[in-house]
Design a protein around this motif. Structure first.
Motif, short mmCIF file in Angstrom:
data_model
loop_
_atom_site.label_atom_id
_atom_site.label_comp_id
_atom_site.label_asym_id
_atom_site.label_seq_id
_atom_site.Cartn_x
_atom_site.Cartn_y
_atom_site.Cartn_z
N PRO A 28 0.85 -1.21 0.00
CA PRO A 28 0.00 0.00 0.00
C PRO A 28 0.88 1.25 0.00
CG PRO A 28 0.05 -0.99 2.18
CD PRO A 28 0.80 -1.92 1.28
N THR A 29 0.26 2.40 -0.14
CA THR A 29 1.00 3.65 -0.35
C THR A 29 2.05 3.92 0.72
OG1 THR A 29 -0.87 4.62 -1.52
CG2 THR A 29 0.74 6.14 -0.63
N GLN A 30 1.67 3.82 2.00
CA GLN A 30 2.61 4.15 3.06
C GLN A 30 3.81 3.21 3.07
OE1 GLN A 30 -0.50 4.29 6.21
NE2 GLN A 30 0.43 6.22 6.82
N ALA A 31 3.55 1.91 2.92
CA ALA A 31 4.64 0.94 2.90
C ALA A 31 5.50 1.14 1.65
CB ALA A 31 4.09 -0.48 2.94
N PHE A 32 4.87 1.54 0.54
CA PHE A 32 5.60 1.79 -0.70
C PHE A 32 6.58 2.95 -0.52
CE2 PHE A 32 5.62 4.06 -4.89
CZ PHE A 32 6.39 3.14 -5.57
N GLU A 33 6.14 3.99 0.19
CA GLU A 33 7.03 5.12 0.44
C GLU A 33 8.24 4.69 1.27
OE1 GLU A 33 4.43 9.17 0.42
OE2 GLU A 33 4.12 7.86 2.13
N GLN A 34 8.02 3.83 2.24
CA GLN A 34 9.13 3.33 3.05
C GLN A 34 10.09 2.49 2.20
OE1 GLN A 34 9.89 4.04 6.28
NE2 GLN A 34 8.23 5.52 6.11
N ARG A 35 9.53 1.73 1.26
CA ARG A 35 10.37 0.91 0.38
C ARG A 35 11.24 1.79 -0.50
NH1 ARG A 35 13.58 -1.29 -1.87
NH2 ARG A 35 13.56 -3.19 -3.14
N ILE A 36 10.70 2.89 -1.01
CA ILE A 36 11.48 3.83 -1.82
C ILE A 36 12.59 4.46 -0.99
CG2 ILE A 36 11.39 6.04 -3.06
CD1 ILE A 36 8.60 5.26 -3.99
N LYS A 37 12.24 4.85 0.22
CA LYS A 37 13.23 5.44 1.12
C LYS A 37 14.37 4.47 1.37
CE LYS A 37 13.65 7.55 5.71
NZ LYS A 37 12.94 7.87 6.97
N GLN A 38 14.03 3.21 1.57
CA GLN A 38 15.05 2.18 1.82
C GLN A 38 15.95 2.01 0.59
OE1 GLN A 38 13.39 -1.69 2.61
NE2 GLN A 38 15.35 -2.72 2.45
N GLU A 39 15.36 2.00 -0.61
CA GLU A 39 16.14 1.83 -1.83
C GLU A 39 17.06 3.02 -2.06
OE1 GLU A 39 17.24 -0.56 -5.09
OE2 GLU A 39 15.87 -1.00 -3.42
N LEU A 40 16.57 4.22 -1.77
CA LEU A 40 17.40 5.41 -1.92
C LEU A 40 18.61 5.38 -0.98
CD1 LEU A 40 14.66 8.18 -2.28
CD2 LEU A 40 16.35 7.55 -4.01
N GLU A 41 18.41 4.83 0.21
CA GLU A 41 19.50 4.75 1.17
C GLU A 41 20.52 3.68 0.78
OE1 GLU A 41 17.54 4.03 4.84
OE2 GLU A 41 17.00 6.14 5.19
N GLU A 42 20.02 2.59 0.18
CA GLU A 42 20.89 1.46 -0.12
C GLU A 42 21.60 1.59 -1.47
OE1 GLU A 42 18.49 -2.02 0.18
OE2 GLU A 42 18.33 -1.93 2.37
N LEU A 290 -4.78 8.05 -9.35
CA LEU A 290 -3.86 7.31 -8.48
C LEU A 290 -3.19 8.29 -7.55
CD1 LEU A 290 -2.39 4.59 -7.87
CD2 LEU A 290 -0.70 5.25 -9.58
N ASN A 291 -3.12 7.94 -6.27
CA ASN A 291 -2.48 8.81 -5.30
C ASN A 291 -1.08 9.19 -5.78
OD1 ASN A 291 -1.14 9.90 -3.01
ND2 ASN A 291 -2.49 8.78 -1.63
N GLY A 292 -0.79 10.51 -5.81
CA GLY A 292 0.48 11.00 -6.33
C GLY A 292 1.68 10.45 -5.59
N ARG A 293 1.49 10.00 -4.36
CA ARG A 293 2.59 9.44 -3.59
C ARG A 293 3.05 8.10 -4.14
NH1 ARG A 293 0.13 10.44 2.37
NH2 ARG A 293 1.88 9.13 3.03
N ASN A 294 2.25 7.53 -5.06
CA ASN A 294 2.64 6.28 -5.72
C ASN A 294 3.47 6.55 -6.98
OD1 ASN A 294 1.23 3.87 -4.32
ND2 ASN A 294 -0.37 5.42 -4.45
N ALA A 295 3.68 7.81 -7.31
CA ALA A 295 4.44 8.16 -8.52
C ALA A 295 5.58 9.11 -8.17
CB ALA A 295 3.50 8.79 -9.56
N PRO A 296 6.57 8.65 -7.43
CA PRO A 296 7.67 9.52 -7.03
C PRO A 296 8.58 9.86 -8.21
CG PRO A 296 8.16 7.26 -6.45
CD PRO A 296 6.76 7.25 -7.00
#
Length: 486
Positions: A28-42, A290-296
């Motif tokens: 879902p959107t919130q977990a997806f944002e955390q996944r992007i954050k994790q990928e950016l860090e790694e 689609l919620n814009g937070r799903n399209a970073p």
């Protein structure tokens, strides 16, 4: 006897990238944002935000990385990659400290810290004058209280645990005595071993009015008749009028059956639902977004691209630089794949939800659940030419904001059955009608499942009594006897 046999088998295996894509779709959107954050860090080769310049960079990157598809083609000569690394553009991840110092940006919403339920009870124990043994027993009992406020263990089990784990040898009588002290703690009813004891503790603390006295009598001496709602037997047993019984029951209904729930619930982090989609009605037509937070906005690091290109153009290459350029290429490939996977995720989500919206158009235009068409996962999968598992991943974890509230997408799916005219109708439609009939029934004489089945049959839905019972249980509605009110 040993035998050899040759067998051909055709099987399909998902690649690691396909598995990762499926996991991205499920988020879902919130977990997806955390996944992007994790990928950016790694992955330092992946950057967020929009690039300052737009040109043929992407095509250059494709050409450059293609030249390095074969690792063995990289020559090893003496050259230092540091010569083309920019000293004044150190990546952010190199300067971040792995602690909670001032250079960390706190993006999470802070929550107020609170005392735990157990500690709240222990703090109250400190106001009592107890012996060392009594205090140890009391603290053990308080530690045995669950989130609802109950101690769901027998005194004999508690006595054994005290002996084996706390080296406290005591008697059930002593534990019972200390338990009575625990029952004096707030909230009222805490430490009860069952519902009857919980209600009784609360009633004994109330002001002793006639209604409260009768309520205590009912709970302590006629709890079974009360739970089974045998009101005539209660009136006869206590020799009271129907009005007096009604007032006493009203006293009981105002008690808290889960005394711990109100306290422990205040210390839990509230999870806010972020809708993944939004459906609006504009000029009589449905519009899906689609919620814009799903399209970073993500792009591949230009710095890493330049490193790779510089190495390609350099005549002198060393073995250590070969390892470095392989690392750079792997990070660039991972960044490109992740950006492409996000685009696929966006497309999959939008196509799937769009098909669901058009399939249930009548409902989204009216908001009437009776207009929900029978719909299973395969219906949508066939329409968008995707696998059922993909539709399931979208439906099970995503929410949509509609003019009628935020809904879990899987709620729009339901089995079908035929009405008396041979038309397929949704089981959700039948459940809604059943719920309405039960809400409008005379609570003094609730409708039995057989009567409900007859009413539904008259409305054009010929279903069996056992099916009515199943739908009623799914709606979390008790049997007729337990719905009875005075």
């Amino acid at each position: 006897m040993l035998k050899q046999q040759l067998q051909f088998k055709l099987s399909q295996k998902l690649s690691p990238q396909q598995i990762q894509l499926m996991k991205l779709i499920q988020l879902p959107t919130q977990a997806f944002e955390q996944r992007i954050k994790q990928e950016l860090e790694e992955n330092p080769a992946l950057e967020g935000g929009k690039e300052e310049t737009e040109n043929d960079y992407d095509s250059d990157l494709d050409n450059t990385t293609d030249d390095f598809n074969e690792q063995d083609s990289i020559n090893t000569d003496d050259i230092n990659v540091d010569e083309y690394l920019s000293d004044d553009e150190i990546p952010d991840y190199r300067t971040q400290a792995n602690n909670y110092s001032a250079d960390d940006e706190e993006k999470n919403v802070p929550y107020a810290a609170g005392t735990s339920f157990t500690q709240y009870l222990i703090d109250q124990l400190n106001t009592y004058r107890l012996s060392d043994e009594e205090r140890d027993i009391a603290e053990f009992l308080v530690g045995s209280v669950d989130d609802s406020g109950y101690i769901r263990r027998s005194l004999s089990d508690i006595m054994d645990d005290l002996a084996f784990t706390q080296n406290i040898y005591t008697s059930e009588e002593k534990i019972e005595y200390v338990l009575k002290l625990v029952h004096q703690l707030d909230p009222a009813g805490v430490g009860a071993r069952n519902l009857q004891e919980c209600l009784s503790i609360q009633l004994h603390r109330k002001e002793k009015t006639l209604d409260a006295e009768l309520a205590i009598n009912i709970i302590d001496n006629a709890f079974e008749q009360f739970t089974k709602k045998h009101y005539d037997k209660l009136i006869q047993k206590f020799d009271v009028s129907e009005i007096q019984l009604k007032d006493a029951i009203s006293e009981i209904e105002h008690l808290n059956p889960k005394p711990g729930g109100s306290y422990s619930g205040n210390n839990r982090i509230v999870e806010h639902i972020v809708p993944d989609f939004a459906i609006k009605i504009i000029d009589g037509e449905l519009e899906l977004t689609l919620n814009g937070r799903n399209a970073p906005e993500l792009h591949v690091s230009r710095e890493y691209h330049n490193m790779l290109k510089t190495y390609k153009d350099t005549n002198d290459k060393s073995g250590s630089q070969k390892d470095a350029v392989i690392f750079i290429k792997q990070k660039l490939d991972a960044a490109k794949w992740f950006i492409e996977a996000i685009k696929q995720r966006q497309q999959t989500l939008f196509i799937t939800m769009s098909a669901i919206m058009h399939y249930q158009k009548d409902y989204f235009l009216s908001g009437d659940e009776r207009n929900l068409r029978p719909m299973i996962l395969k219906d949508i999968a066939d329409e968008i030419h995707m696998d059922v598992s993909t539709v399931s991943r979208v439906a099970n974890s995503k929410y949509v904001d509609t003019p009628y509230g935020t809904k879990l997408i899987k709620e729009f799916f339901s089995e079908s059955m035929k009405n008396d005219q041979g038309e397929d109708v949704s089981t959700r439609e039948i459940k809604k009608i059943l719920e309405t009939v039960i809400e409008e029934e005379d609570k003094r004489k609730p409708l039995t499942d057989e009567t409900l089945a007859a009413i539904l049959k008259d409305k054009g839905y010929p279903i069996a009594r056992r099916t009515v019972a199943k739908y009623r249980e799914q709606l979390d509605v008790p049997v007729a006897r337990l719905r009875k009110k005075m």
